[in-house]
Design a protein around this motif. Structure first.
Motif, short mmCIF file in Angstrom:
data_model
loop_
_atom_site.label_atom_id
_atom_site.label_comp_id
_atom_site.label_asym_id
_atom_site.label_seq_id
_atom_site.Cartn_x
_atom_site.Cartn_y
_atom_site.Cartn_z
N PHE A 289 -2.11 18.80 -1.54
CA PHE A 289 -1.69 17.91 -0.46
C PHE A 289 -0.17 17.74 -0.45
O PHE A 289 0.46 17.74 0.61
N ARG A 290 0.43 17.56 -1.62
CA ARG A 290 1.87 17.34 -1.68
C ARG A 290 2.67 18.56 -1.25
O ARG A 290 3.80 18.44 -0.80
N ALA A 291 2.09 19.74 -1.42
CA ALA A 291 2.80 20.96 -1.03
C ALA A 291 3.02 21.03 0.47
O ALA A 291 3.96 21.68 0.94
N LYS A 296 9.80 14.04 2.82
CA LYS A 296 9.26 12.77 2.33
C LYS A 296 9.76 11.58 3.13
O LYS A 296 9.17 10.50 3.08
N LYS A 297 10.86 11.75 3.87
CA LYS A 297 11.40 10.63 4.64
C LYS A 297 10.44 10.20 5.74
O LYS A 297 10.44 9.04 6.16
N LYS A 298 9.58 11.14 6.21
CA LYS A 298 8.63 10.77 7.26
C LYS A 298 7.61 9.74 6.77
O LYS A 298 7.04 9.01 7.56
N CYS A 299 7.39 9.71 5.46
CA CYS A 299 6.42 8.74 4.93
C CYS A 299 6.94 7.32 5.00
O CYS A 299 6.17 6.37 4.82
N GLY A 300 8.24 7.15 5.23
CA GLY A 300 8.77 5.81 5.37
C GLY A 300 8.20 5.07 6.56
O GLY A 300 8.13 3.84 6.57
N LYS A 301 7.78 5.81 7.58
CA LYS A 301 7.17 5.17 8.74
C LYS A 301 5.80 4.59 8.41
O LYS A 301 5.29 3.75 9.15
N LEU A 302 5.17 5.08 7.33
CA LEU A 302 3.85 4.58 6.93
C LEU A 302 3.96 3.47 5.91
O LEU A 302 2.94 3.04 5.35
N SER A 303 5.17 2.99 5.65
CA SER A 303 5.38 1.93 4.66
C SER A 303 6.00 0.73 5.35
O SER A 303 7.03 0.86 6.03
N THR A 304 5.40 -0.43 5.19
CA THR A 304 5.90 -1.68 5.75
C THR A 304 6.13 -2.65 4.62
O THR A 304 5.20 -2.98 3.87
N SER A 341 -1.36 12.77 11.94
CA SER A 341 -0.04 12.69 11.33
C SER A 341 -0.10 13.25 9.91
O SER A 341 -0.87 14.15 9.62
N GLU A 342 0.72 12.71 8.99
CA GLU A 342 0.78 13.18 7.62
C GLU A 342 0.33 12.08 6.67
O GLU A 342 0.86 11.94 5.57
N ASP A 343 -0.67 11.32 7.07
CA ASP A 343 -1.12 10.19 6.26
C ASP A 343 -1.66 10.65 4.91
O ASP A 343 -1.34 10.07 3.87
N LYS A 344 -2.49 11.68 4.90
CA LYS A 344 -3.10 12.11 3.65
C LYS A 344 -2.09 12.74 2.71
O LYS A 344 -2.15 12.55 1.49
N GLU A 345 -1.11 13.50 3.25
CA GLU A 345 -0.08 14.08 2.41
C GLU A 345 0.82 13.00 1.79
O GLU A 345 1.17 13.05 0.61
N CYS A 346 1.15 12.01 2.60
CA CYS A 346 1.98 10.90 2.09
C CYS A 346 1.20 10.08 1.06
O CYS A 346 1.77 9.59 0.08
N ALA A 347 -0.11 9.91 1.29
CA ALA A 347 -0.92 9.19 0.32
C ALA A 347 -0.95 9.93 -1.02
O ALA A 347 -0.86 9.31 -2.09
N ALA A 348 -1.03 11.24 -0.98
CA ALA A 348 -0.99 12.02 -2.21
C ALA A 348 0.35 11.87 -2.93
O ALA A 348 0.41 11.76 -4.16
N GLN A 349 1.45 11.85 -2.15
CA GLN A 349 2.77 11.70 -2.75
C GLN A 349 2.93 10.32 -3.38
O GLN A 349 3.49 10.18 -4.47
#
Length: 737
Positions: A289-291, A296-304, A341-349
Motif C-alpha cells: 500500500f505504501r509503495a 505524502k503531502k496529499k495525506c494532509g487533507k485526510l488529517s484534521t 482517493s488515496e485513503d487506504k494508502e495514507c492509512a497504511a503510511q
C-alpha cells in the motif's frame, strides 16, 4: 503602567541634575530660504526672537552645507591613503639605500627595485586623485547656493525657551498662536536636540526626500526578508513530503461515536507487531500500500487537527489476504468496493510511521523484530526532516546576522537629522525584522488558510489552528531558534571584540601611519540601538507564545540575564564611552510593553480557543460541550469559558491604555512641560558657561563637533574675519590627526 510610571520618574530625576545646551535652546523649522545670506547673517533672526520671547545668546543657521560633506569625506579618505602609501614608500626607500650595490644588481634586488617603482607610480596616481577630489569639492562649493533651512536658537534663560515651546510647538492647525518670519509658511518650534546629537549632513533634506529614502530602505529590508520566506517555504514543503502529519495517540485512542466518525484501527488492518506467522504478511501488505503513495503531502487533507479521518471503514469488511490481493492486481471472484482517493494508502503510511515511532530508535538501531529493515524508510525520513529543520534554523540565524549588519547602513541613508532619531530607527527596524523572521514567518509558512493561499509561498501549510501537531513541529522550531538566540545574541558583541583583538595582534605591526594605528586600536562602540531592538523582540516574542509554550518565558528570562552580564562587561571594561543619547530609546522600550501585553492576550485567547479543547460557551448549558467549528471565528473563541479571564484582562488593558494616554496628553498640555523636562535652571546660560555648570558641548557650531573634524579644516588657511564664517573654509584641506 507601574514600570512606565517609575521609569518616567527616573528620567525626570536624571534630567533635573543634568543641564545641557538643549535645555536653553529651541529648533525653529520652515524658515524662508532667504532668511539669512550666510552663517554670519543671524542678526534678523536674533532680533526677531528677542522681541518675541527674551534675550538670545546665540543663533546657529542650519543650511544645505551637507551636500558638500560626501565629497569632502571622500577627499579625506584619499588623503589618508596617500599618507599611508608615502610612509610605506619612505620605508622601502630607506631600506633600499642600506642595501649593498652588489645585492641591488642581483635578482632579489631588481625585484625590490621594481616594487619601489610600482609604489611610486601608485603614489603619484593617488596624488592626482587627491587634486581631482579637491577640484570636485571646490566646484560643488561654487555652484552651491546658500539656502537657509532652519535655525537653532539658544536663549539666555530656560524660561524663555520654555515659553516658545509651550506656545508654538505641535501641529499648526491645533495651535492657538502662530507666527511667521518674512514668509507665508508657519514656523514650527520644537525642543532642540543636544549639540552632539545633530547630523549636519542631513539638515537640508526636505520631507519628501526623507519619505523617499525611508521607503527605499524599507523595500531593501523586505527583499532581505523575502529570501527567508522563500527558503522557509521550500524547506517546509520538503519536510511535509516526508511524513504524514498526524497525532498517533489521538488517532488510535478514539472510539466509535466520537467527534469524527471514521476510526483507524491499525491493529485490525495490519498487525505489524504480531508474533505469529502473519507478521511478515502484514508488513508486506503494508509495504504494498505504501509503495503506491507517491506524495505524502496529499495525506494532509485526510488529517484534521492531527487526527486521521480517511474513509477506511470498507477495508474492515474484507480479510487482509483479499485486500492485499486486490492491491496486487490479482484475480478475485469478488471485487470489493474500494474507497476513493488515496485513503487506504495514507492509512497504511499512518499505521507504519506510528508503529515505527512507538518502537523507538534504539530498537530500530539494535535490529529488534527486524525493525532495522522494516523501519529504515521511516527513520531515514526523520533524519532528513531533522536536517532540513536544522537548515531552516541556520538560514534564519544567517539572515539575522545579515539584517543586523545591514540595518545600520540602511538607517544611515534615511537622512535622520539627529543621531537619536537614527538610533531609534535602527532599534525599530531590528525589532521588526527579528519579529517577522522568528515570529511571523513560522506562522504564515505553516498556516493553511484557503482564502489567502493565492499569496506566493505562504498560507499553504498544514495547520489550520494551534493543534498538537503544530506544537510538535512549528512550536519546537520556535523554541529551538529562541534557545539559540539566548546564547547567540549576548555572545555576538564579545565575539566581535575577540575578532578585533585578533586583528590587532596580527596587523598592528603593519600599520605605517598614526591614523591607521588609531583606527586599529580604537575600542568598539557600545551599540545601544541593536541591543534595544533585540531586547524588544525577545520580550514580545516570549510573551507572544507563552500561553501555549510556557518555556518561552524561561528562555526570555535567561536571555535577559545573559545579555545583562554581556552588556555590563562590554560597557564597563571594553567599549568606548557611548554617545550622549536622549530618552528616545527609553521611550521605545516603554511603548513596547503594552504592545507585548496586548499581543500576549490576543494569542492566548486564540490558543486556548482551539477547537479540540474542552470548554463551554457562555450562556449555554454546562453539559453542552463547545466543540464547534471556530477555526477563524474570534467571536466563538471569546465566548468560551477558558478564554474569559484573558478577554476580561484584554478589555481592561485596552481601556486603561486609552484613558491614561488621554490623561497624559491633557495633563502635559495643562502643566506645560519645560524644555528640559525637569525643574528650571535658575542660572542664565552665560553664567552657566562661565562657571562650567553645563554638561556636553556649549555651542551648536560645527567646529565644536568632534565627529566632523575630518570634514572641515582643523586649522583654516583663511582668516575667519575675512570669510563668511566657516562656509568658505569648507574648500580647505581636511585635517589629519
Amino acid at each position: 503602567m507601574v514600570i512606565r510610571r517609575k521609569a518616567r520618574k527616573w528620567t525626570e530625576a536624571a534630567d533635573k541634575n543634568l543641564n545641557t545646551i538643549g535645555d536653553f535652546s529651541i529648533w525653529v523649522k520652515d524658515l524662508p530660504a532667504d532668511a539669512a545670506k550666510d552663517f554670519n547673517d543671524t542678526g534678523k533672526i536674533k532680533a526677531f526672537f528677542e522681541e518675541l520671547a527674551g534675550p538670545v545668546y546665540d543663533v546657529v543657521i542650519l543650511s544645505n552645507v551637507g551636500e558638500v560633506f560626501p565629497a569632502q569625506r571622500m577627499k579625506f579618505e584619499k588623503v589618508v591613503e596617500l599618507e599611508r602609501l608615502e610612509r610605506k614608500l619612505q620605508k622601502k626607500t630607506q631600506k633600499g639605500k642600506r642595501s649593498s650595490t652588489s645585492s641591488a644588481k642581483s635578482g632579489a634586488g631588481l625585484e625590490k627595485h621594481a616594487k619601489v617603482q610600482a609604489l611610486e607610480c601608485e603614489v603619484e596616481k593617488l596624488r592626482h586623485e587627491v587634486e581631482e577630489a579637491t577640484i570636485v569639492v571646490q566646484n560643488i562649493q561654487e555652484r552651491l547656493y546658500f539656502t537657509c533651512c532652519s535655525a537653532l536658537v539658544t536663549f539666555d534663560s530656560q524660561q524663555h525657551a520654555q515659553k516658545m515651546v509651550d506656545a508654538y510647538s505641535g501641529l499648526a492647525l491645533l495651535r492657538k498662536r502662530k507666527f511667521h518670519f518674512g514668509g507665508t509658511k508657519i514656523l514650527r518650534v520644537s525642543r532642540a536636540p543636544e549639540a552632539d546629537d545633530c547630523q549636519w549632513e542631513h539638515m537640508h533634506l526636505t520631507r519628501w526626500r526623507l519619505v523617499l529614502y525611508r521607503t527605499l530602505t524599507a523595500l531593501g529590508m523586505v527583499l532581505i526578508l523575502l529570501v527567508s520566506v522563500v527558503c522557509a517555504a521550500l524547506i517546509a514543503k520538503e519536510i511535509a513530503q516526508r511524513t504524514v502529519d498526524v497525532s498517533c495517540s489521538s488517532t488510535s485512542m478514539r472510539s466509535e461515536g466520537s467527534l469524527l466518525d471514521q476510526v483507524l484501527d491499525c491493529g485490525a488492518l495490519w498487525d505489524l507487531d504480531s508474533t505469529n506467522s502473519n507478521q511478515d504478511f502484514s508488513r508486506e501488505s503494508n509495504q504494498i500500500f505504501r509503495a503506491d503513495l507517491l506524495d505524502k503531502k496529499k495525506c494532509g487533507k485526510l488529517s484534521t487537527f492531527g487526527i486521521f479521518q480517511g474513509n477506511v471503514s470498507v477495508l474492515y469488511n474484507y480479510t487482509l489476504e483479499e485486500i492485499t490481493a486486490q492491491e496486487s492486481n490479482e484475480d478475485l471472484d469478488i471485487i470489493p468496493d474500494w474507497p476513493v482517493s488515496e485513503d487506504k494508502e495514507c492509512a497504511a503510511q499512518v499505521c507504519y510511521q506510528c508503529y515505527c515511532m512507538e518502537q523507538g530508535f534504539s530498537d530500530y538501531f539494535a535490529g529488534v523484530k527486524d525493525l532495522d529493515s522494516f523501519c529504515q524508510d521511516y527513520w531515514s525520513d526523520m533524519v532528513y526532516a531533522g536536517g532540513l529543520q536544522a537548515l531552516w534554523i541556520s538560514v534564519l540565524t544567517l539572515t539575522d546576522y545579515v539584517l543586523l549588519s545591514t540595518v545600520r547602513y540602511l538607517s544611515s541613508i534615511e537622512g535622520h537629522k539627529t543621531t537619536s532619531g537614527e538610533e531609534a530607527s535602527i532599534a525599530i527596524k531590528t525589532c521588526a525584522a527579528l519579529l517577522v523572521e522568528y515570529g511571523a514567518l513560522p506562522l504564515v509558512v505553516q498556516a493553511n488558510i484557503k482564502s489567502l493561499s493565492w499569496i506566493p509561498f505562504i498560507f499553504k501549510g498544514e495547520y489550520k489552528d494551534f493543534s498538537a501537531a503544530w506544537y510538535d513541529k512549528v512550536g519546537d522550531t520556535i523554541l529551538l531558534t529562541t534557545a539559540v538566540h539566548v546564547v547567540a545574541w549576548p555572545l555576538r558583541w564579545p565575539i566581535m571584540y575577540l575578532i578585533q583583538c585578533a586583528n590587532v595582534w596580527m596587523f598592528w605591526k603593519r600599520a605605517v601611519t598614526q591614523h591607521e594605528l588609531n583606527l586599529l586600536l580604537e575600542p568598539p562602540t557600545f551599540s545601544l540601538a541593536e541591543r534595544t531592538g533585540q531586547l524588544m523582540c525577545a520580550m514580545i516574542l516570549g510573551l507572544l507564545f507563552s500561553t501555549g509554550m510556557p518555556l518561552m518565558l524561561l528562555l526570555t528570562a535567561m536571555y535577559m540575564c545573559f545579555q545583562t552580564i554581556s552588556d555590563r562587561y562590554m560597557l564597563l571594561m571594553v567599549c568606548a564611552c557611548p554617545p550622549k543619547y536622549d530618552e528616545t530609546m527609553h521611550k521605545l522600550v516603554l511603548q513596547a510593553l503594552p504592545v507585548a501585553a496586548i499581543l500576549h492576550l490576543l494569542f492566548g485567547i486564540w490558543m486556548l480557543g482551539y477547537d479540540m479543547l474542552d470548554s463551554w460557551r457562555l450562556g449555554a448549558d454546562l453539559t453542552d460541550n463547545a466543540h464547534t467549528q471556530r477555526v477563524f471565528n474570534l467571536g466563538a473563541r471569546l465566548k468560551l469559558a477558558n478564554t474569559l479571564p484573558l478577554t476580561m484582562v484584554l478589555a481592561i488593558v485596552l481601556m486603561a491604555e486609552i484613558v491614561f494616554s488621554i490623561l497624559r496628553r491633557c495633563c502635559g498640555s495643562c502643566k506645560g512641560k519645560g524644555v528640559g523636562g525637569g525643574d528650571e535652571f535658575e542660572e542664565t546660560f552665560t553664567v552657566a558657561c562661565e562657571q562650567n555648570l553645563l554638561q556636553g558641548a556649549k555651542t551648536y557650531h560645527i567646529q565644536s563637533q568632534v565627529r566632523y573634524e575630518n570634514t572641515i579644516p582643523t586649522q583654516p588657511k583663511v582668516n575667519a574675519n575675512e570669510a563668511d564664517h566657516w562656509w568658505t573654509l569648507m574648500i580647505g584641506d581636511a585635517g589629519i590627526r
